[in-house]
Design an enzyme around this catalytic site. Structure first.
Site, mmCIF file in Angstrom:
data_model
loop_
_atom_site.group_PDB
_atom_site.id
_atom_site.type_symbol
_atom_site.label_atom_id
_atom_site.label_comp_id
_atom_site.label_asym_id
_atom_site.label_seq_id
_atom_site.Cartn_x
_atom_site.Cartn_y
_atom_site.Cartn_z
ATOM 1 C CG ASP A 98 45.557 32.141 46.105
ATOM 2 O OD1 ASP A 98 46.659 32.449 46.568
ATOM 3 O OD2 ASP A 98 44.719 33.122 46.393
ATOM 4 C CB SER A 99 50.941 30.765 45.252
ATOM 5 O OG SER A 99 51.162 29.969 46.175
ATOM 6 C CG ASP B 120 45.268 30.529 49.842
ATOM 7 O OD1 ASP B 120 45.113 31.151 50.962
ATOM 8 O OD2 ASP B 120 46.491 31.107 49.230
ATOM 9 C CE LYS C 142 47.058 32.117 53.026
ATOM 10 N NZ LYS C 142 46.758 33.343 51.757
ATOM 11 C CD GLU D 138 44.398 37.383 49.014
ATOM 12 O OE1 GLU D 138 45.428 36.366 48.694
ATOM 13 O OE2 GLU D 138 44.042 38.295 48.298
ATOM 14 C CD GLU E 129 51.881 38.354 49.831
ATOM 15 O OE1 GLU E 129 52.513 38.143 48.527
ATOM 16 O OE2 GLU E 129 51.073 37.926 50.106
#
Length: 272
Positions: free
Chosen positions: A52-53, A91, A121, A123, A190
């Site tokens: 998502d970066s 993501d 993925k 979070e 991270e």
């Protein structure tokens, strides 16, 4: 004399677990488009993260929050078309899994069906365990993400190192074991202290892939634009630049502009 292209074995979720067992480090980079993914895959990188970066490096947003599920699927589809060897992890964007496990499963299914990605993925730890459980029970591989979780930037207030205090460190260790127990195949850590990251990696059997988490984990991930030196504004301690494409690309663009202005391009040999 032609040089034979090196052949790489197709990477699967099981491959990553085997790599940890064998002491082989895992290489992981982001990619968001066909051309970049083709190069990354051809270089033998183990895992491509459609992160998502993309919200930051492709769309220019300050955070990862604005990117949508449809946009993530678009980027992932482009990447999957390019690869022949790398494992593609996608993501789940902010808002696609936090509110409801059923919504989380629907989002994950859309990514897998529409993009052809190999895993998702997301979070968080205990707070999203029901979403993770629902996705894994549907047969979709899940990679976890602990430590600094960029989708929670407004909760943290800053992109600083996480888990420096004992209480947060203990929660991180507990969450890592929970993710392993639930069936996640790997975890991204991270921006956490190197010793803590090493302790986490040694305490679980699934791979721990670090970004700003030291050398004691099972692999490393970087944003491809950062490690290629295409972005100059982002300078965290953990980033190593392997090229200066910002400088090289700027010079190439300037040379092209000058050749057009001076009528040197196209030459006689470059015309029909």
């Amino acid at each position: 004399m032609s040089v034979a292209k090196k052949e790489y074995k197709r990477i699967t979720v099981k491959s990553l677990v085997d790599m940890k067992s064998n002491g082989e480090k895992i290489s992981m980079l982001t990619a968001y488009d066909f051309t970049m993914a083709q190069i990354v895959d051809g270089a033998g990188i183990d895992v491509i993260l459609v992160g998502d970066s993309a919200s930051n490096v492709m769309a220019g947003h300050e955070t990862t929050l604005p990117i949508t599920l449809d946009q993530m699927i678009y980027h992932a589809t482009s990447v999957v078309r390019a690869i022949t060897r790398s494992l593609v992890v996608v993501d789940l964007p902010f808002g696609s899994y936090q509110s409801d496990p059923k919504e989380a499963l629907r989002s994950a299914i859309r990514i897998m069906k529409e993009s052809g990605g190999h895993a998702v993925k997301l979070e968080g730890g205990k707070e999203v365990k029901e979403s993770i459980k629902r996705i894994i029970h549907a047969g979709i591989p899940v990679m976890g993400h602990l430590g600094l979780t960029p989708q929670s930037i407004y909760k943290f207030g800053t992109y600083t190192v996480r888990a420096k205090e004992e209480q947060e460190a203990e929660k991180l260790k507990s969450d890592a074991k929970l993710l392993e127990k639930m069936g996640c195949f790997a975890i991204v850590l991270e921006k956490v202290p190197a010793e803590l990251a090493k302790e986490v990696a040694e305490s679980i059997t699934i791979p721990v892939i670090g970004i700003g988490a030291g050398n004691g984990v099972d692999g490393q991930v970087l944003v491809v634009h950062d490690m290629l030196g295409m972005t100059h504004e982002f300078n965290p301690r953990f980033l190593r630049r392997y090229a200066d494409l910002h400088g090289e690309m700027t010079k190439a663009f300037q040379n092209y502009r000058d050749d057009v202005k001076s009528r040197k391009f196209p030459s006689d040999d470059e015309q029909y």
